[in-house]
Design a protein around this motif. Structure first.
Motif, PDB file in Angstrom:
ATOM      1  N   LEU A  35      -5.328  -5.526   5.970  1.00  0.00           N
ATOM      2  CA  LEU A  35      -4.917  -5.194   4.605  1.00  0.00           C
ATOM      3  C   LEU A  35      -5.076  -3.703   4.336  1.00  0.00           C
ATOM      4  N   ASN A  38      -2.492  -1.757   6.366  1.00  0.00           N
ATOM      5  CA  ASN A  38      -1.172  -1.928   5.770  1.00  0.00           C
ATOM      6  C   ASN A  38      -1.006  -1.042   4.537  1.00  0.00           C
ATOM      7  N   THR A  39      -2.045  -0.968   3.720  1.00  0.00           N
ATOM      8  CA  THR A  39      -2.005  -0.130   2.517  1.00  0.00           C
ATOM      9  C   THR A  39      -1.796   1.334   2.888  1.00  0.00           C
ATOM     10  N   ILE A  42       1.835   1.955   4.291  1.00  0.00           N
ATOM     11  CA  ILE A  42       2.854   1.935   3.242  1.00  0.00           C
ATOM     12  C   ILE A  42       2.867   3.264   2.492  1.00  0.00           C
ATOM     13  N   CYS A  43       1.691   3.766   2.143  1.00  0.00           N
ATOM     14  CA  CYS A  43       1.613   5.030   1.415  1.00  0.00           C
ATOM     15  C   CYS A  43       2.208   6.173   2.239  1.00  0.00           C
ATOM     16  N   GLY A 100       3.246   0.073  10.791  1.00  0.00           N
ATOM     17  CA  GLY A 100       2.152  -0.676  10.189  1.00  0.00           C
ATOM     18  C   GLY A 100       1.627  -1.796  11.069  1.00  0.00           C
ATOM     19  N   THR A 224       8.289  -6.715   1.623  1.00  0.00           N
ATOM     20  CA  THR A 224       7.919  -5.312   1.847  1.00  0.00           C
ATOM     21  C   THR A 224       8.500  -4.387   0.787  1.00  0.00           C
ATOM     22  N   VAL A 228       3.124  -3.841  -4.904  1.00  0.00           N
ATOM     23  CA  VAL A 228       1.868  -4.602  -4.910  1.00  0.00           C
ATOM     24  C   VAL A 228       1.920  -5.704  -3.859  1.00  0.00           C
ATOM     25  N   ASN A 230       3.812  -5.903  -1.339  1.00  0.00           N
ATOM     26  CA  ASN A 230       3.984  -5.367   0.010  1.00  0.00           C
ATOM     27  C   ASN A 230       2.659  -4.983   0.678  1.00  0.00           C
ATOM     28  N   PHE A 231       1.621  -4.763  -0.119  1.00  0.00           N
ATOM     29  CA  PHE A 231       0.330  -4.430   0.468  1.00  0.00           C
ATOM     30  C   PHE A 231      -0.286  -5.628   1.196  1.00  0.00           C
TER      31      PHE A 231
END
Length: 262
Positions: A35, A38-39, A42-43, A100, A224, A228, A230-231
């Protein structure tokens, strides 16, 4: 009610159930790291995606538009922005899938292994001690290179089609279809690998259930794009994919083995 039993809808149902299965006791320590990874991914990718459009694509293209267009210039600018988003969105989705999931893959393999262990399926692995995690994590990372070797030449062919007049009209749809297939293959391969299936055998099993596989991959791609949500994509999808493999694809494999024996 009959619609729920179609392979496509069935796979969507499994993905949504992943949120509930994620709360299964004993799983938290296995999905918290995916998690966080992944966060972060994404950023980074969102920042890179926006910077690439603004600095390297959009501004140069807009600078070519003559001022005498007047009001039509603004309309063309909006058209260019929309076209770039449609064209680059599939590439962003694939970039997310590679970047990711590659970073999180060692921990995703552990998560899938834990779910299989809770299902009382023997894999000869003991996750009670962290030292036993290392061999499984190394095996999972090695498997990722098989996926990359499968993905890269096909992505290159699609990229070439993207720049061929006429064919490029279908390019975004082909990218999305390919992205859905790769998303299904990426996540369903975790339980398949743990249960001893070769990468080639995994692809064959997924291809035998194309609608189910593409349905699962499609919902992953859609998720994705949802803020929110998508995280949570990676841990939820690993959990859902593992249950889906145990309940659906393992049954296909068993039926195939019985047919071969006959």
């Amino acid at each position: 009610m009959a619609l729920k039993h179609t392979p496509f809808i069935d796979s969507v149902h499994y993905w949504l159930a992943g949120f509930r299965w994620l709360m299964t006791p004993g799983l938290k320590r296995f999905w918290i790291i995916p998690l966080l990874i992944n966060t972060l991914s994404i950023c980074v990718l969102v920042w890179y995606f926006t910077q690439m459009i603004d600095d390297h694509l959009l501004l140069p293209l807009i600078s070519w538009l003559p001022d005498w267009l007047g009001g039509a210039r603004k309309w063309l600018e909006n058209l260019l922005i929309g076209s770039l988003i449609v064209f680059l969105l599939p590439l962003w989705l694939l970039g997310f899938a590679i970047f990711g999931t590659l970073l999180a893959s060692p921990f995703s393999g552990l998560l899938a292994e834990k779910i299989i262990d809770q299902a009382n399926i023997n894999t000869n692995s003991n996750l009670a001690h962290w030292k036993n995690w290392l061999p499984l994590m190394a095996k999972t990372v090695a498997r990722e290179f098989s996926k990359l070797a499968y993905y890269l030449p096909r992505a290159l062919v699609l990229l070439i089609f993207t720049f061929i007049p006429g064919f490029n009209l279908a390019a975004p749809f082909l990218w999305l279809l390919f992205s859905a297939w790769m998303a299904a293959l990426q996540y369903l391969d975790y339980p398949a690998d743990i249960l001893g299936h070769s990468f080639e055998d995994t692809r064959q099993l997924l291809w035998q259930q194309k609608l189910r596989s593409l349905g699962f991959g499609s919902v992953v791609l859609i998720a994705t794009l949802v803020p929110v949500l998508n995280f949570l994509v990676i841990p939820v999808t690993v959990v859902a994919a593992t249950h889906l493999w145990i309940d659906r694809y393992s049954a296909i494999e068993q039926n195939r083995c019985y047919a071969d024996e006959e």
